[in-house]
Design a protein around this motif. Sequence first.
Motif, PDB file in Angstrom:
ATOM      1  N   ALA A   1      76.610  69.150  51.410  1.00 30.54           N
ATOM      2  CA  ALA A   1      75.892  67.952  50.975  1.00 30.54           C
ATOM      3  C   ALA A   1      76.292  67.599  49.551  1.00 30.54           C
ATOM      4  CB  ALA A   1      74.388  68.186  51.053  1.00 30.54           C
ATOM      5  N   PRO A   2      76.638  66.330  49.279  1.00 31.00           N
ATOM      6  CA  PRO A   2      77.037  65.925  47.932  1.00 31.00           C
ATOM      7  C   PRO A   2      75.883  66.056  46.936  1.00 31.00           C
ATOM      8  CG  PRO A   2      77.624  64.245  49.559  1.00 31.00           C
ATOM      9  CD  PRO A   2      76.715  65.218  50.242  1.00 31.00           C
ATOM     10  N   PRO A   3      76.202  66.213  45.656  1.00 31.50           N
ATOM     11  CA  PRO A   3      75.161  66.346  44.638  1.00 31.50           C
ATOM     12  C   PRO A   3      74.462  65.020  44.350  1.00 31.50           C
ATOM     13  CG  PRO A   3      77.332  66.323  43.613  1.00 31.50           C
ATOM     14  CD  PRO A   3      77.563  66.372  45.094  1.00 31.50           C
ATOM     15  N   PRO A   4      73.267  65.075  43.759  1.00 26.90           N
ATOM     16  CA  PRO A   4      72.557  63.853  43.372  1.00 26.90           C
ATOM     17  C   PRO A   4      73.257  63.161  42.209  1.00 26.90           C
ATOM     18  CG  PRO A   4      71.419  65.781  42.511  1.00 26.90           C
ATOM     19  CD  PRO A   4      72.522  66.292  43.406  1.00 26.90           C
ATOM     20  N   VAL A   5      72.830  61.932  41.916  1.00 28.70           N
ATOM     21  CA  VAL A   5      73.488  61.141  40.876  1.00 28.70           C
ATOM     22  C   VAL A   5      72.476  60.612  39.865  1.00 28.70           C
ATOM     23  CG1 VAL A   5      75.299  60.429  42.481  1.00 28.70           C
ATOM     24  CG2 VAL A   5      73.292  58.949  42.156  1.00 28.70           C
ATOM     25  N   ASP A   6      72.999  60.150  38.733  1.00 29.50           N
ATOM     26  CA  ASP A   6      72.200  59.480  37.713  1.00 29.50           C
ATOM     27  C   ASP A   6      72.280  57.979  37.990  1.00 29.50           C
ATOM     28  OD1 ASP A   6      71.238  58.191  35.429  1.00 29.50           O
ATOM     29  OD2 ASP A   6      72.008  59.712  34.070  1.00 29.50           O
ATOM     30  N   SER A   7      71.227  57.407  38.525  1.00 25.26           N
ATOM     31  CA  SER A   7      71.240  56.012  38.955  1.00 25.26           C
ATOM     32  C   SER A   7      71.439  55.030  37.803  1.00 25.26           C
ATOM     33  CB  SER A   7      69.932  55.673  39.681  1.00 25.26           C
ATOM     34  OG  SER A   7      69.784  56.451  40.837  1.00 25.26           O
ATOM     35  N   VAL A   8      71.014  55.399  36.607  1.00 27.02           N
ATOM     36  CA  VAL A   8      71.144  54.494  35.463  1.00 27.02           C
ATOM     37  C   VAL A   8      72.610  54.131  35.241  1.00 27.02           C
ATOM     38  CG1 VAL A   8      70.793  54.234  32.982  1.00 27.02           C
ATOM     39  CG2 VAL A   8      69.047  55.380  34.363  1.00 27.02           C
ATOM     40  N   PHE A   9      73.469  55.135  35.212  1.00 28.18           N
ATOM     41  CA  PHE A   9      74.894  54.883  35.009  1.00 28.18           C
ATOM     42  C   PHE A   9      75.543  54.301  36.267  1.00 28.18           C
ATOM     43  CE2 PHE A   9      74.435  58.351  31.717  1.00 28.18           C
ATOM     44  CZ  PHE A   9      74.473  57.473  30.645  1.00 28.18           C
ATOM     45  N   LEU A  10      75.083  54.736  37.434  1.00 28.76           N
ATOM     46  CA  LEU A  10      75.624  54.195  38.685  1.00 28.76           C
ATOM     47  C   LEU A  10      75.449  52.681  38.740  1.00 28.76           C
ATOM     48  CD1 LEU A  10      76.685  54.713  41.675  1.00 28.76           C
ATOM     49  CD2 LEU A  10      74.263  54.674  42.310  1.00 28.76           C
ATOM     50  N   PHE A  11      74.271  52.196  38.345  1.00 27.42           N
ATOM     51  CA  PHE A  11      73.982  50.770  38.429  1.00 27.42           C
ATOM     52  C   PHE A  11      74.712  49.950  37.371  1.00 27.42           C
ATOM     53  CE2 PHE A  11      69.780  51.856  40.655  1.00 27.42           C
ATOM     54  CZ  PHE A  11      70.338  51.609  41.904  1.00 27.42           C
ATOM     55  N   GLU A  12      75.396  50.601  36.454  1.00 22.03           N
ATOM     56  CA  GLU A  12      76.250  49.864  35.530  1.00 22.03           C
ATOM     57  C   GLU A  12      77.544  49.427  36.211  1.00 22.03           C
ATOM     58  OE1 GLU A  12      76.906  52.114  31.983  1.00 22.03           O
ATOM     59  OE2 GLU A  12      74.792  52.072  31.373  1.00 22.03           O
ATOM     60  N   ARG A  13      77.879  50.083  37.347  1.00 23.05           N
ATOM     61  CA  ARG A  13      79.103  49.760  38.085  1.00 23.05           C
ATOM     62  C   ARG A  13      78.841  49.103  39.435  1.00 23.05           C
ATOM     63  NH1 ARG A  13      79.632  55.016  36.731  1.00 23.05           N
ATOM     64  NH2 ARG A  13      79.743  55.788  38.871  1.00 23.05           N
ATOM     65  N   HIS A  14      77.636  49.297  39.955  1.00 20.38           N
ATOM     66  CA  HIS A  14      77.310  48.796  41.284  1.00 20.38           C
ATOM     67  C   HIS A  14      76.018  47.992  41.249  1.00 20.38           C
ATOM     68  CE1 HIS A  14      80.518  51.185  43.133  1.00 20.38           C
ATOM     69  NE2 HIS A  14      80.147  52.166  42.323  1.00 20.38           N
ATOM     70  N   ASP A  15      76.007  46.876  41.951  1.00 18.84           N
ATOM     71  CA  ASP A  15      74.893  45.938  41.932  1.00 18.84           C
ATOM     72  C   ASP A  15      73.630  46.551  42.528  1.00 18.84           C
ATOM     73  OD1 ASP A  15      73.183  43.791  42.014  1.00 18.84           O
ATOM     74  OD2 ASP A  15      74.560  42.459  43.080  1.00 18.84           O
ATOM     75  N   ARG A  16      72.619  46.671  41.697  1.00 15.98           N
ATOM     76  CA  ARG A  16      71.353  47.261  42.125  1.00 15.98           C
ATOM     77  C   ARG A  16      70.737  46.494  43.313  1.00 15.98           C
ATOM     78  NH1 ARG A  16      67.270  50.024  38.907  1.00 15.98           N
ATOM     79  NH2 ARG A  16      68.637  49.699  37.097  1.00 15.98           N
ATOM     80  N   LYS A  17      70.981  45.198  43.380  1.00 15.81           N
ATOM     81  CA  LYS A  17      70.381  44.372  44.430  1.00 15.81           C
ATOM     82  C   LYS A  17      70.898  44.731  45.826  1.00 15.81           C
ATOM     83  CE  LYS A  17      69.789  40.440  41.315  1.00 15.81           C
ATOM     84  NZ  LYS A  17      70.213  39.038  41.010  1.00 15.81           N
TER      85      LYS A  17
END
Length: 230
Positions: A83-99
């Motif tokens: 199973a892949p590790p969890p992520v930090d959504s704050v930085f993820l959403f700087e590259r991918h559209d939260r919507k």
Amino acid sequence: MSVLINVDAQVINAGVAGNTSTDLLARIERDVISLNPDLVIVMVGTNDMLNSKKMASYKTYASNLSEIVRKLKQNSAQVILMAPPPVDSVFLFERHDRKLFHEIPNVKLDSVRQIITRIAKKEQVGYIDIYQKFLNLNLPQHNQDLFIMNPQNSGYRDGVHPTALGYHFIAENVFQFLQKNKLFEKGDKVLCFGDSITFGSKVKGSGTAEGETYPAYLQQLIEKYLNHEK
């Protein structure tokens, strides 16, 4: 001596950055089966769930992963799903559209973990819950921890890819599972199959079993163990 070490343990890095389960299925014959590995460690799902340009449904992901496992078993390889590790959504959403996200990123990865668990049980293959291993250490911690890349530990506003320390942590858990279940021996070919986390994005030795990737650390741990056993 170096020749003997290579015979003792051969770990292959078959990770490709940006890959989804669909991509793995498309290249499994060329990059995995043609090499006749004894053991294949599969970790995929981060891009299926979190890459806004490549998102797949849970149904598609589960179907792809099941087919990957079946193809590997048909070619007599032992299989371990991770199973892949969890992520930090704050930085993820700087590259991918939260919507585009109808669920919190780590909720999606937790759902992936449950799918992997079910498939591993159904297909009777190994399973390593790296997601839970990271959670046990309260990781990631936004811009504070040392395991997932952030500006403080690497200069990268990343939140997804592990640091060298994070890759070492993954390798240690994989090695402990292999050792506990007696899943490797001298001369075995161990292939790590996956996306950029297996590839080792942004660390030394990316795409290889040398340097700071998790396959590289796994190679070192297996070599050390086998050489000690001589």
